[in-house]
Design a protein around this motif. Structure first.
Motif, mmCIF file in Angstrom:
data_model
loop_
_atom_site.group_PDB
_atom_site.id
_atom_site.type_symbol
_atom_site.label_atom_id
_atom_site.label_comp_id
_atom_site.label_asym_id
_atom_site.label_seq_id
_atom_site.Cartn_x
_atom_site.Cartn_y
_atom_site.Cartn_z
ATOM 1 N N ILE A 539 0.866 -1.178 0.000
ATOM 2 C CA ILE A 539 0.000 0.000 0.000
ATOM 3 C C ILE A 539 0.904 1.230 0.000
ATOM 4 N N THR A 540 0.698 2.134 -0.952
ATOM 5 C CA THR A 540 1.514 3.344 -1.003
ATOM 6 C C THR A 540 0.654 4.571 -0.719
ATOM 7 N N VAL A 541 1.218 5.505 0.056
ATOM 8 C CA VAL A 541 0.506 6.704 0.484
ATOM 9 C C VAL A 541 1.439 7.913 0.358
ATOM 10 N N PRO A 542 0.884 9.143 0.358
ATOM 11 C CA PRO A 542 1.743 10.331 0.406
ATOM 12 C C PRO A 542 2.522 10.346 1.724
ATOM 13 N N GLY A 565 1.890 9.785 30.176
ATOM 14 C CA GLY A 565 1.346 10.231 28.901
ATOM 15 C C GLY A 565 1.190 9.070 27.921
ATOM 16 N N LYS A 566 0.223 9.157 27.051
ATOM 17 C CA LYS A 566 -0.016 8.100 26.065
ATOM 18 C C LYS A 566 -0.313 8.724 24.699
ATOM 19 N N VAL A 567 0.266 8.126 23.653
ATOM 20 C CA VAL A 567 -0.051 8.476 22.266
ATOM 21 C C VAL A 567 -0.334 7.177 21.527
ATOM 22 N N GLU A 568 -1.505 7.073 20.922
ATOM 23 C CA GLU A 568 -1.891 5.838 20.230
ATOM 24 C C GLU A 568 -2.191 6.137 18.760
ATOM 25 N N LEU A 569 -1.669 5.288 17.860
ATOM 26 C CA LEU A 569 -1.946 5.381 16.427
ATOM 27 C C LEU A 569 -2.613 4.088 15.979
ATOM 28 N N THR A 570 -3.722 4.195 15.246
ATOM 29 C CA THR A 570 -4.435 3.031 14.719
ATOM 30 C C THR A 570 -4.633 3.214 13.219
ATOM 31 N N PHE A 571 -4.336 2.153 12.445
ATOM 32 C CA PHE A 571 -4.463 2.192 10.986
ATOM 33 C C PHE A 571 -5.560 1.235 10.530
ATOM 34 N N ILE A 578 -6.775 5.064 3.464
ATOM 35 C CA ILE A 578 -6.227 4.597 4.732
ATOM 36 C C ILE A 578 -6.731 5.540 5.826
ATOM 37 N N HIS A 579 -7.404 4.981 6.824
ATOM 38 C CA HIS A 579 -7.943 5.744 7.947
ATOM 39 C C HIS A 579 -6.945 5.651 9.100
ATOM 40 N N LEU A 644 -5.925 9.152 4.262
ATOM 41 C CA LEU A 644 -4.920 9.266 3.200
ATOM 42 C C LEU A 644 -5.365 8.451 1.994
ATOM 43 N N PRO A 645 -5.142 8.955 0.776
ATOM 44 C CA PRO A 645 -5.488 8.155 -0.412
ATOM 45 C C PRO A 645 -4.462 7.045 -0.622
ATOM 46 N N ILE A 646 -4.926 5.890 -1.126
ATOM 47 C CA ILE A 646 -4.014 4.824 -1.540
ATOM 48 C C ILE A 646 -3.602 5.141 -2.967
ATOM 49 N N LEU A 647 -2.313 5.385 -3.174
ATOM 50 C CA LEU A 647 -1.843 5.831 -4.478
ATOM 51 C C LEU A 647 -1.643 4.663 -5.424
ATOM 52 N N GLU A 648 -1.538 4.989 -6.728
ATOM 53 C CA GLU A 648 -1.364 3.967 -7.766
ATOM 54 C C GLU A 648 -0.032 3.260 -7.565
#
Length: 655
Positions: A539-542, A565-571, A578-579, A644-648
């Motif tokens: 999967i490619t993204v900007p 402190g907490k920082v969480e990232l979810t894909f 891509i959300h 984010l868009p999924i690029l070609e």
């Protein structure tokens, strides 16, 4: 070795690493961001040899070689070969396996199909030794593509089936959908329309389930073509129009043009020449914009046929002669046969019998050449099949079912062993659980834009390194220096590219978060959640659109925390997007003032807005970021929903 000499040794190592990262940074940004391909190759190979047996560093060099394919130019193949030589020498089979596959792709793109098959088979041999069923599927698929492009369809089908069997067993729906689409296309060439329709429909089921609009449009168009070949234009029009609507929704203008001229062909076969001319003219405008000569010739051919049916012979002749000129220049023999048949009819209507006879003779010559070429390829296919089977026997090719069963058995044993150890030692390691959180190591294949490396960040990083060295904490200083050098290399090597793999983007974020955690002396924890089924490598993204939000979460969300402190990232993957969800447990923000408001309006945030505006011009379906104060839901902190868009991506499946 005493403490003083050890400190001196680590200090030298840190300085060398720092000087090396700065030398690369300076070299790449001099001369207007240009670098000679030979210099780039030498730098990458030098870095490879300095890696020793460090597979993490070796893998990062592999990633940089892939990313810099165009910049390496004529040195690209030599770089791949030197990488293979080195990884073979140190017996790092996984590195050689992946690069053999990459070398096979390069040969295929340059239309050296025999050597492409050879290199893919070398990769397959290593994949079998490593029992890597995912890589085996890639190899079989790529071998099938090389045969398909030579019209050696029997061998193409054989290898596509092997790839499909592995993809289905591995649960790789995306790969299976692409392979089924390609299988259908090969069966169309073979005129086995029932088989073709079966695989197109199977691919479509997966594409609908995955909300993969691009593959859905391919399948719908392909099904429409089968109906057209079966003289069912009404059914063909339904499928072509549905595919056209999807491509229009996606903003795929080239694909939209293909769908329009297919609709025009279907109306022509139906006898509705007015509608046929309308859609063919619309398609022609787009094809001419993108200079797609094959389709331009096809549109002129059918517009000529329409004019013949309407008895407008002067216009028919003009269209057909334009079509023939273009098709002859690009050696499109199938188009030439169709055009000559139309010209024969045109010349007969104009009583130009010698010209009509010439068109017939030219078609006979083309058919004779194609027949001879077909027979030659059939003989070639028999020879290749024999040699391929012999090679498979030599490397003791294992069946896909046994490979996967063995892998599952090993995973099961590992899980059972882990459970037993956990139960046996659980009581003794209870207090150590928080220390056993294993951070994903940076693979040095990220893209960080120059705007991300602001002086404030550089001074903080160098100040932290200096502080650790004053404290005589050389291990921590070395670790910090390694991460910092890796981050610098990533920014430098990728500043000119427009897309990276999601895997690389996640690795960049991991590296950045780890640096900030070390600098702030672990006053916060972070986590990155990625579903197992998401193919982040493909999967490619900007690049670097997520990092500014992560930076704000650390600098403004949890800035007052000394710990906790907490920082969480979810894909998450949704259709062609891509959300990304970014959450912190800080004090929250005031969301009543609109989009992207904070007490700190950084240059990175400003650049983000400009880049997102450009991206939404190309991808209007990308939503605006949504920033929410979690205090509204009885929680503390801030949540950001970013899309984010999924690029070609150039796909090996060619679907």
């Amino acid at each position: 070795m005493n403490t003083q000499s050890l400190t001196k040794k680590w200090s030298k190592t840190i300085c060398l690493a720092f000087l090396y990262s700065l030398s690369i940074f300076s070299n790449c940004y001099s001369k207007g961001n240009r670098i000679q391909s030979s210099d780039l190759k030498d730098s990458l190979i030098s870095l490879l040899k300095k890696s020793g047996n460090d597979t993490l560093m070796i893998d990062s060099v592999y990633a940089h070689i892939r990313i810099n394919r165009r910049r390496l130019g004529e040195e690209y193949k030599n770089t791949l070969l030197e990488y293979i030589d080195y990884t073979t020498k140190i017996q790092y089979s996984r590195g050689a396996m992946r690069m053999y596959d990459r070398l096979g792709l390069n040969e295929r793109y340059d239309e050296r199909y025999d050597s492409a098959v050879y290199y893919h088979l070398k990769s397959l041999e290593l994949a079998l030794e490593l029992k890597d069923s995912f890589q085996m599927a890639y190899n079989y698929n790529n071998i099938g593509q090389a045969y398909r492009l030579q019209d050696i369809n029997n061998l193409a089908i054989k290898n596509f089936h092997k790839a499909l069997e592995l993809q289905e067993a591995n649960g790789n729906d995306k790969g299976a959908s692409f392979t089924q689409n390609t299988l259908g296309a090969v069966y169309v060439v073979q005129k086995e329309y029932d088989q073709a329709m079966h695989y197109f429909r199977e691919s479509q089921k997966i594409a609908v389930r995955r909300k993969d609009q691009r593959t859905q449009s391919y399948n719908l168009g392909a099904i429409g073509e089968v109906f057209l070949l079966r003289d069912q234009p009404d059914s063909a029009i339904v499928y072509f129009n549905t595919a056209k609507d999807i491509k229009q929704q996606m903003g795929d203008k080239k694909g939209l043009a293909v769908s329009k001229h297919l609709v025009g062909q279907a109306y022509f076969k139906k006898g509705n020449y007015v509608e046929a001319q309308k859609f063919l003219n619309e398609a022609l405008v787009i094809h001419q914009k993108y200079n797609n000569e094959r389709y331009i010739a096809l549109c002129f051919d059918y517009l000529g046929k329409v004019k013949l049916k309407q008895n407008q012979f002067s216009e028919a002749g003009a269209y057909l002669l334009k079509a023939k000129e273009i098709a002859s220049n690009i050696h499109s023999y199938e188009n030439l046969i169709s055009i000559n048949n139309s010209l024969k009819e045109y010349y007969q209507e104009m009583d130009k019998w010698p010209m009509a006879m010439l068109a017939i003779q030219q078609n006979q010559q083309i058919n004779d050449s194609l027949f001879s070429l077909k027979k030659t390829r059939e003989m070639q296919a028999l020879e290749i099949e024999y040699e391929t089977e012999k090679q498979e026997q030599q490397i003791k090719l294992l069946s896909a079912e046994n490979e996967i069963k063995e892998q599952r058995l090993k995973i099961g044993i590992a899980i059972i062993t882990l459970l037993v150890l956990t139960i046996a030692f659980g009581i003794f390691i209870q207090k150590e659980k928080q220390k056993r959180f294993v951070l994903e190591r940076d693979k040095v294949k990220q893209q960080l834009l120059r705007s991300q490396m602001n002086p404030h960040f550089l001074f903080n990083a160098l100040g932290s390194i200096q502080s650790y060295m004053y404290q005589n904490d050389v291990k921590t200083a070395a670790r910090y220096m390694g991460n910092f050098a890796s981050l610098t290399r990533s920014i430098l090597n990728n500043s000119a590219v427009e897309q990276v793999s999601l895997e690389e983007e996640i690795s960049t974020l991991t590296n950045y978060l780890e640096l900030e955690k070390m600098r702030l002396q672990s006053n916060f924890q972070y986590s990155i959640k990625v579903p197992e089924e998401m193919d982040i490598e493909f999967i490619t993204v900007p690049p670097m659109l997520i990092q500014p939000f992560v930076e704000n979460a650390i600098k403004h969300g949890i800035k007052n925390y000394t710990s906790g402190g907490k920082v969480e990232l979810t894909f998450e993957e949704t259709s062609d997007l891509i959300h990304v969800i970014i959450e912190d447990n800080g004090e929250g923000i005031d969301t009543t003032r609109g989009k992207m408001v904070s007490s700190h309006k950084s240059m990175a945030t400003s650049i983000f807005k400009q880049r997102m505006k450009i991206i939404r011009d190309k991808f209007p379906n990308v939503p605006e970021p949504v920033i929410a104060d979690l205090s509204d839901v009885n929680r503390k902190g801030t949540r950001i929903d970013l899309y984010l868009p999924i690029l070609e991506l150039t796909s090996t499946s060619n679907a």
